[in-house]
Scaffold this motif. Structure first.
Motif, PDB file in Angstrom:
ATOM      1  N   VAL A  50       0.841  -1.198   0.000  1.00  0.00           N
ATOM      2  CA  VAL A  50       0.000   0.000   0.000  1.00  0.00           C
ATOM      3  C   VAL A  50       0.871   1.241   0.000  1.00  0.00           C
ATOM      4  O   VAL A  50       0.624   2.218  -0.701  1.00  0.00           O
ATOM      5  CB  VAL A  50      -0.926   0.023   1.241  1.00  0.00           C
ATOM      6  CG1 VAL A  50      -1.713   1.308   1.271  1.00  0.00           C
ATOM      7  CG2 VAL A  50      -1.863  -1.150   1.200  1.00  0.00           C
ATOM      8  N   TRP A  51       1.920   1.202   0.791  1.00  0.00           N
ATOM      9  CA  TRP A  51       2.838   2.346   0.864  1.00  0.00           C
ATOM     10  C   TRP A  51       3.428   2.634  -0.503  1.00  0.00           C
ATOM     11  O   TRP A  51       3.412   3.751  -0.982  1.00  0.00           O
ATOM     12  CB  TRP A  51       3.945   2.011   1.868  1.00  0.00           C
ATOM     13  CG  TRP A  51       4.935   3.105   2.051  1.00  0.00           C
ATOM     14  CD1 TRP A  51       5.949   3.463   1.201  1.00  0.00           C
ATOM     15  CD2 TRP A  51       5.013   4.017   3.138  1.00  0.00           C
ATOM     16  NE1 TRP A  51       6.656   4.521   1.703  1.00  0.00           N
ATOM     17  CE2 TRP A  51       6.108   4.891   2.890  1.00  0.00           C
ATOM     18  CE3 TRP A  51       4.267   4.179   4.318  1.00  0.00           C
ATOM     19  CZ2 TRP A  51       6.463   5.895   3.775  1.00  0.00           C
ATOM     20  CZ3 TRP A  51       4.638   5.188   5.194  1.00  0.00           C
ATOM     21  CH2 TRP A  51       5.717   6.026   4.917  1.00  0.00           C
ATOM     22  N   ILE A  52       3.955   1.567  -1.129  1.00  0.00           N
ATOM     23  CA  ILE A  52       4.576   1.751  -2.439  1.00  0.00           C
ATOM     24  C   ILE A  52       3.535   2.224  -3.443  1.00  0.00           C
ATOM     25  O   ILE A  52       3.771   3.155  -4.202  1.00  0.00           O
ATOM     26  CB  ILE A  52       5.194   0.415  -2.945  1.00  0.00           C
ATOM     27  CG1 ILE A  52       6.314  -0.002  -2.012  1.00  0.00           C
ATOM     28  CG2 ILE A  52       5.724   0.578  -4.354  1.00  0.00           C
ATOM     29  CD1 ILE A  52       6.843  -1.381  -2.323  1.00  0.00           C
ATOM     30  N   GLY A  53       2.377   1.567  -3.397  1.00  0.00           N
ATOM     31  CA  GLY A  53       1.324   1.937  -4.344  1.00  0.00           C
ATOM     32  C   GLY A  53       0.955   3.396  -4.212  1.00  0.00           C
ATOM     33  O   GLY A  53       0.725   4.100  -5.172  1.00  0.00           O
ATOM     34  N   ALA A  86       3.996   5.549  -5.582  1.00  0.00           N
ATOM     35  CA  ALA A  86       4.507   5.355  -6.954  1.00  0.00           C
ATOM     36  C   ALA A  86       4.303   6.547  -7.875  1.00  0.00           C
ATOM     37  O   ALA A  86       5.239   7.013  -8.488  1.00  0.00           O
ATOM     38  CB  ALA A  86       3.911   4.088  -7.557  1.00  0.00           C
ATOM     39  N   GLN A 136      -5.855  11.610 -11.590  1.00  0.00           N
ATOM     40  CA  GLN A 136      -5.950  10.321 -10.908  1.00  0.00           C
ATOM     41  C   GLN A 136      -7.420  10.088 -10.584  1.00  0.00           C
ATOM     42  O   GLN A 136      -8.018  10.813  -9.805  1.00  0.00           O
ATOM     43  CB  GLN A 136      -5.131  10.405  -9.610  1.00  0.00           C
ATOM     44  CG  GLN A 136      -5.097   9.152  -8.801  1.00  0.00           C
ATOM     45  CD  GLN A 136      -4.085   8.155  -9.335  1.00  0.00           C
ATOM     46  OE1 GLN A 136      -3.355   8.447 -10.273  1.00  0.00           O
ATOM     47  NE2 GLN A 136      -4.049   6.993  -8.739  1.00  0.00           N
ATOM     48  N   VAL A 193     -14.195   9.835   1.282  1.00  0.00           N
ATOM     49  CA  VAL A 193     -13.291  10.458   2.254  1.00  0.00           C
ATOM     50  C   VAL A 193     -11.918   9.804   2.220  1.00  0.00           C
ATOM     51  O   VAL A 193     -10.883  10.468   2.231  1.00  0.00           O
ATOM     52  CB  VAL A 193     -13.899  10.367   3.677  1.00  0.00           C
ATOM     53  CG1 VAL A 193     -12.865  10.676   4.727  1.00  0.00           C
ATOM     54  CG2 VAL A 193     -15.077  11.311   3.794  1.00  0.00           C
ATOM     55  N   LEU A 194     -11.914   8.486   2.142  1.00  0.00           N
ATOM     56  CA  LEU A 194     -10.644   7.759   2.090  1.00  0.00           C
ATOM     57  C   LEU A 194      -9.870   8.147   0.832  1.00  0.00           C
ATOM     58  O   LEU A 194      -8.655   8.385   0.874  1.00  0.00           O
ATOM     59  CB  LEU A 194     -10.921   6.254   2.108  1.00  0.00           C
ATOM     60  CG  LEU A 194      -9.794   5.384   2.658  1.00  0.00           C
ATOM     61  CD1 LEU A 194      -9.430   5.789   4.047  1.00  0.00           C
ATOM     62  CD2 LEU A 194     -10.208   3.929   2.616  1.00  0.00           C
ATOM     63  N   ASN A 230      -8.410  11.696   1.170  1.00  0.00           N
ATOM     64  CA  ASN A 230      -7.183  11.718   1.967  1.00  0.00           C
ATOM     65  C   ASN A 230      -6.015  11.107   1.228  1.00  0.00           C
ATOM     66  O   ASN A 230      -4.883  11.578   1.319  1.00  0.00           O
ATOM     67  CB  ASN A 230      -7.414  10.984   3.290  1.00  0.00           C
ATOM     68  CG  ASN A 230      -8.196  11.821   4.270  1.00  0.00           C
ATOM     69  OD1 ASN A 230      -8.125  13.047   4.239  1.00  0.00           O
ATOM     70  ND2 ASN A 230      -8.959  11.178   5.118  1.00  0.00           N
ATOM     71  N   LYS A 231      -6.272  10.049   0.485  1.00  0.00           N
ATOM     72  CA  LYS A 231      -5.197   9.411  -0.252  1.00  0.00           C
ATOM     73  C   LYS A 231      -4.638  10.363  -1.308  1.00  0.00           C
ATOM     74  O   LYS A 231      -3.430  10.556  -1.408  1.00  0.00           O
ATOM     75  CB  LYS A 231      -5.712   8.137  -0.913  1.00  0.00           C
ATOM     76  CG  LYS A 231      -4.686   7.471  -1.783  1.00  0.00           C
ATOM     77  CD  LYS A 231      -5.303   6.308  -2.518  1.00  0.00           C
ATOM     78  CE  LYS A 231      -4.336   5.842  -3.594  1.00  0.00           C
ATOM     79  NZ  LYS A 231      -5.021   5.253  -4.722  1.00  0.00           N
ATOM     80  N   ASP A 269      -2.968  13.463   0.650  1.00  0.00           N
ATOM     81  CA  ASP A 269      -1.796  13.157   1.470  1.00  0.00           C
ATOM     82  C   ASP A 269      -0.688  12.466   0.695  1.00  0.00           C
ATOM     83  O   ASP A 269       0.486  12.795   0.850  1.00  0.00           O
ATOM     84  CB  ASP A 269      -2.190  12.236   2.633  1.00  0.00           C
ATOM     85  CG  ASP A 269      -2.994  12.986   3.680  1.00  0.00           C
ATOM     86  OD1 ASP A 269      -3.613  12.323   4.512  1.00  0.00           O
ATOM     87  OD2 ASP A 269      -3.005  14.222   3.637  1.00  0.00           O
ATOM     88  N   LEU A 270      -1.058  11.473  -0.099  1.00  0.00           N
ATOM     89  CA  LEU A 270      -0.026  10.685  -0.756  1.00  0.00           C
ATOM     90  C   LEU A 270       0.384  11.262  -2.107  1.00  0.00           C
ATOM     91  O   LEU A 270       1.536  11.202  -2.487  1.00  0.00           O
ATOM     92  CB  LEU A 270      -0.516   9.246  -0.955  1.00  0.00           C
ATOM     93  CG  LEU A 270      -0.657   8.399   0.312  1.00  0.00           C
ATOM     94  CD1 LEU A 270      -0.901   6.964  -0.064  1.00  0.00           C
ATOM     95  CD2 LEU A 270       0.583   8.507   1.166  1.00  0.00           C
ATOM     96  N   LYS A 307      -8.169  21.517   4.363  1.00  0.00           N
ATOM     97  CA  LYS A 307      -6.883  21.325   3.715  1.00  0.00           C
ATOM     98  C   LYS A 307      -6.661  22.254   2.534  1.00  0.00           C
ATOM     99  O   LYS A 307      -5.648  22.144   1.853  1.00  0.00           O
ATOM    100  CB  LYS A 307      -6.787  19.877   3.223  1.00  0.00           C
ATOM    101  CG  LYS A 307      -6.991  18.914   4.346  1.00  0.00           C
ATOM    102  CD  LYS A 307      -6.319  17.612   4.083  1.00  0.00           C
ATOM    103  CE  LYS A 307      -6.447  16.734   5.301  1.00  0.00           C
ATOM    104  NZ  LYS A 307      -5.845  15.443   5.102  1.00  0.00           N
TER     105      LYS A 307
END
Lengths: 370, 287, 288
Positions: A15-18, A21, A74, A86-87, A90-91, A94-95, A119
């Motif tokens: 998940v972190w890498i995804g 990326a 995206q 919401v998820l 944030n993704k 944040d990411l 934000k």
């Protein structure tokens, strides 16, 4: 036990890498986000919204992007659900550090609105019409009139035409209930009376029982607020051969419904947004479907964003949500598929009264909302 | 008259529902498997027919090919998934979950290939209206549905009671263990039953969307309502399933006269719960 | 950091739901697709009390939600005890659909299809927890407590009784144990977990609407339990974390956006089939 820990760690790592990326790619392209329903019953609309954005993206990138920066969007599927939205929000923020997000559908948009404010992320809605959206967040911008705006225009028109006794057929979800509440309020204020109302489930295309019940009240006119299943409604109305006129809002303008011979005589308000024929043809060639209302709306919204982005880059400001927001309101008037002015968070757009006739949607009159 | 039209509309939706109920009942009474993937077969039939018609096939041919495809599809689900699971002595819960998974797979393949848009059959004559006795107006699609559904009901009744295969199926259904040792070969019977049931359910699978449009995720509600009809009518009774389907459809329609529409689905399940509490074997239970 | 906090918080809420579903489906063996409905009731109850004219503090509201959901779950599973498992399937579907209808139509109580926006953040003894980090801590505490409770209960005589019922209900009844009361107690417990999860969810998202508590949500819960592993604590934890991460993992694969979403749902379906065929005990569970 060790194996289970290993699995969990592997999952979290992926998940972190995804998540990271895309950021690892070239810093040059500018990333925006889009959180719309791509699965589930609402995907009917979401897919068209996505295509509208993609179509605009491809066009602008073919010309080298905005000031040399390619634009990427995206896409996230919110399944028309607030928690998934919401998820995803944030993704993306944040990411992937996006600063602007396209959104559609009232429920999820309202859920994300407080986050956008906090934000400072610019959110552009080009498909949802709940009245609450006008004031949900200073960072939420709506490019189409709210349901209330359209209902006001239609109510006035109906009373002027002498049709004062109405019944309402509405979809039992946020969009439909909002429309019904507006009509109940504004039609009465314009001088009409409401005789009856009936709900219908989204995706439930057997309208016959509801129609029969509403017809029994002997109205002059039936106001319809549904977002899907227009073709079936038109056919079942024709089958019934009623004495009353059927009217609706922009939701009615589904190309399949307009083309169907059964829809002759249906009247509706229409947020005027037309695509030039070459554009519509190119869209159809690419996607195999007509460029419907939602596709045009999001194409137009993308144009507005490109114009805003262009100015931000021209002034050498960093591409942040705050700058995009401020610049958008500084520019105020845009020329995309149609002229649009932002005096408030909701664009002022001409609203027309159209009638469907023999496969075409004909504009009878036009009103510019205040 | 309002109520007469509601009554006739209810008859039409009830007949279509009845065929779904009969087909599901066939499977459940024989294999004891709660075959939710049946809703997927129902949906698949409609989309296949649509695809064929939009590519130039005549309507009748499209219908027949859809029926054939569903027959094969159903048989495969039984032989490749359910039979294997039963060989491994899986519990009912496991098979049920596998069936649910199969349904999800089928619905989403359809959604991916055909998009989630509501699709319309390009068959203009289906929407033509006939006024019966000046009072009641039905489209050709509706009338066809009633005719085909009644024919399907008659066909299944005849098959179950007057053919050797039908009797064999009923024997296996009533006592699988005995069937096993008397060499009635329950497993192959199961495949045949699911195949036949899938063929039958393809009929409303095509005719209902002809009237109301195609949606990838629209199969589960009719299936659940049909299941209620099956249980309320008595598991194993074909007439019970068909009759109760019509009753439920009429109740949903006529209830509109006295209460707001959003609760009509609540009525259906409320009736079901009442049955479960007071008469779980249903009205026409087969002995 | 917010994304990570959101992911973990949501996963922890779903862990509680996983425990609930596991109790009902895995341990007691009742097929339930109505857990999302109970979850929803918990969420709406907490939201109602937090936004009432005299707002209640979070923990008491959570308590009321837990009690409400206990009662609801008991009521809902009672029919299953009168009729055989398969009939209950339809009842369970029906309860879920009925609940969705109530959530959507009872506008006075639930805000109807528009949902309830503006739910205040939770407070611990009148100290509001505003930041995402604090919320994550709260949910972690909740999840840990839930797991601990589950672990202790399964170790206790009650847990052994439940396992025995699963193995051979008749023998247990013959041994003089009250099977009905055990099943009802398990259902009650499952209800409590779901109710607490609902309260946490409502305050975390600050906006709830019927779409989060529908049939799809119930099916997702079932998938979590199946994949994670039935009847075990580890399964109830792994399932939610893995399935919530799945959409993010899938974005790594280059699937055209038009079908990506349907592909994901398809994957859930395939997971259900494959696990049932080849590994019914899930990743970390016991055979269903």
């Amino acid at each position: 036990m060790l194996r289970k820990v290993a699995i969990t760690l592997a999952v979290l790592a992926t998940v972190w890498i995804g998540g990271d990326a895309p950021r690892a790619m070239a810093a040059d392209p500018i990333q925006f986000g889009a959180i719309i329903p791509l699965t589930g019953a609402a995907a009917v609309v979401g897919t068209q919204e996505m295509r509208g954005i993609q179509f605009a993206l491809d066009a602008v990138n073919a010309k080298g992007g905005v000031r040399g920066h390619k634009i990427e969007v995206q896409f996230e599927d919110n399944q028309a659900k607030s928690d998934v939205a919401v998820l995803s929000f944030n993704k993306l923020v944040d990411l992937q550090h996006v600063q602007m997000i396209f959104t559609g559908y009232s429920g999820p948009t309202l859920a994300m609105a407080p986050l956008a404010t906090r934000k400072k992320i610019l959110m552009v809605n080009a498909g949802a019409q709940s009245d609450k959206l006008s004031t949900a967040s200073p960072y939420l911008v709506n490019t189409l009139p709210s349901t209330g705006d359209e209902v006001k225009v239609m109510s006035k028109y109906l009373v002027e035409q002498g049709k004062k006794k109405a019944v309402v057929l509405f979809e039992n979800d946020a969009a439909g209930i909002g429309g019904r509440d507006d009509f109940l309020d504004l039609f009465v204020k314009a001088g009409g009376t409401i005789l009856a109302q009936e709900p219908t489930q989204f995706g439930q295309t057997d309208y016959r029982p509801a129609l029969l019940k509403l017809a029994a009240a002997k109205p002059d006119v039936m106001y319809v607020v549904i977002t899907a299943g227009m073709v079936q409604l038109a056919q079942q109305l024709k089958q019934m051969n009623p004495d009353f006129t059927t009217v609706g809002s922009t939701f009615m303008s589904d190309p399949a419904a307009i083309a169907d011979p059964a829809s002759t005589g249906l009247i509706h308000t229409q947020a005027q947004i037309n695509a030039p024929p070459e554009l519509a043809a190119a869209f159809k060639a690419k996607y195999g479907d007509d460029m419907d209302f939602f596709a045009r709306q999001y194409y137009n919204a993308a144009q507005i964003i490109f114009t805003t982005l262009d100015k931000v880059l021209a002034e050498n400001k960093p591409v942040t949500g705050e700058n995009l927001h401020d610049t958008l309101f500084a520019i105020k008037t845009f020329q995309g598929l149609l002229p649009m002015t932002f005096n408030s968070n909701t664009a002022t757009v001409p609203i027309g009264i159209n009638m469907m006739k023999d496969g075409k949607d004909v504009t009878l009159t036009e009103v510019t909302a205040q | 008259m309002l109520w007469l039209q509601l009554l006739v509309n209810g008859l039409e939706t009830g007949c279509a529902l009845g065929v779904v109920a009969i087909s599901f009942s066939l499977v459940y009474a024989t294999t004891k498997i709660f075959h939710v993937a049946h809703a997927g077969i129902y949906t698949m039939g409609g989309y296949l027919a649509w695809w064929l018609v939009t590519h130039g096939a005549p309507s009748a041919v499209a219908l027949l090919l859809a029926v054939a495809a569903c027959t094969v599809g159903g048989a495969m689900i039984q032989s490749q998934i359910y039979a294997r699971l039963e060989r491994r002595r899986a519990t009912h819960l496991v098979i049920l979950i596998a069936s649910l998974g199969t349904l999800a797979v089928m619905q989403n393949i359809i959604a991916a290939v055909f998009t989630p848009n509501i699709l319309q059959f390009p068959i203009p004559w289906a929407a033509n209206v006939m006024a019966l006795g000046g009072e009641v107006r039905l489209t050709w699609a509706q009338m066809l549905t009633i005719a085909v559904s009644l024919a399907a009901y008659a066909g299944v009744m005849w098959f179950a009671h007057y053919t050797i295969l039908g009797k064999r199926i009923r024997a296996v259904a009533s006592n699988p263990f005995l069937a096993q040792i008397t060499r009635l070969q329950p497993q192959s019977v199961y495949v045949i039953v699911v195949a036949i049931a899938s063929a039958i359910v393809a009929l409303p699978g095509v005719l209902v969307p002809l009237d109301l449009g195609l949606q990838p995720y629209g199969g589960i509600t009719p299936l659940l309502t049909a299941t209620i009809a099956m249980i309320a009518g008595g598991v194993g009774s074909i007439t019970g399933a068909f009759a109760l389907s019509i009753v439920i459809a009429e109740l949903q329609n006529l209830s509109l006269l006295v209460m707001p529409g959003e609760w009509s689905i609540g009525i259906t399940f409320f009736i079901f719960v009442i049955f479960m509490l007071f008469r779980p074997t249903g009205l026409f239970a087969a002995r | 950091m917010d994304f990570w906090f959101s992911y973990i918080t949501l996963a922890e809420i779903y862990v509680l739901l996983g425990l609930s579903t596991n109790l009902l489906v895995g341990i007691v063996g009742i097929f339930s697709v109505s857990q999302a409905a109970v979850f929803g009731v918990g969420a709406y109850i907490v939201a109602y009390f937090l936004m009432a004219a005299e707002p209640m503090s979070f923990l008491p509201a959570l308590g009321i939600a837990a009690v409400g959901c206990i009662l609801l779950n008991v009521l809902v599973t009672l029919p299953s005890l009168r009729v055989s498992g398969d009939y209950f399937v339809v009842t369970s579907f029906g309860i879920q659909l009925l609940a969705t209808a109530v959530f959507t139509n009872w506008t006075a109580g639930t805000g109807g299809a528009n949902g309830l926006p503006g739910i205040p953040p939770p407070d611990l003894f009148h100290h509001p927890l505003e930041s995402t980090g604090q919320l994550t801590l709260l949910c972690t505490a909740g999840a840990v407590l839930g797991c601990l409770a589950f672990f202790l209960i399964m170790r206790a005589p009650f847990g052994r009784l439940l396992r025995a019922i699963r193995e051979d209900e008749l023998a247990v009844a013959a041994a003089g144990k009250n099977v009905l009361r055990a099943k009802v107690s398990a259902a009650a417990l499952a209800g409590a977990f779901a109710g607490v999860a609902g309260g946490l969810y409502a305050t975390f998202l600050s906006f709830i609407d019927p779409s989060s508590f529908d049939l799809d949500a119930s099916i997702l819960l079932l998938t979590m339990v199946v994949v994670g592993g039935a009847r075990t604590l580890a399964g109830s934890i792994i399932g939610p974390f893995l399935l919530l991460a799945l959409p993010q993992i899938l974005t790594l694969l280059d699937i055209p956006t038009t079908i990506a979403a349907a592909m994901r749902q398809l994957l859930y379906g395939m997971l259900l089939i494959l696990f049932m065929m080849f590994r019914p005990q899930g990743l970390a569970g016991e055979r269903l």
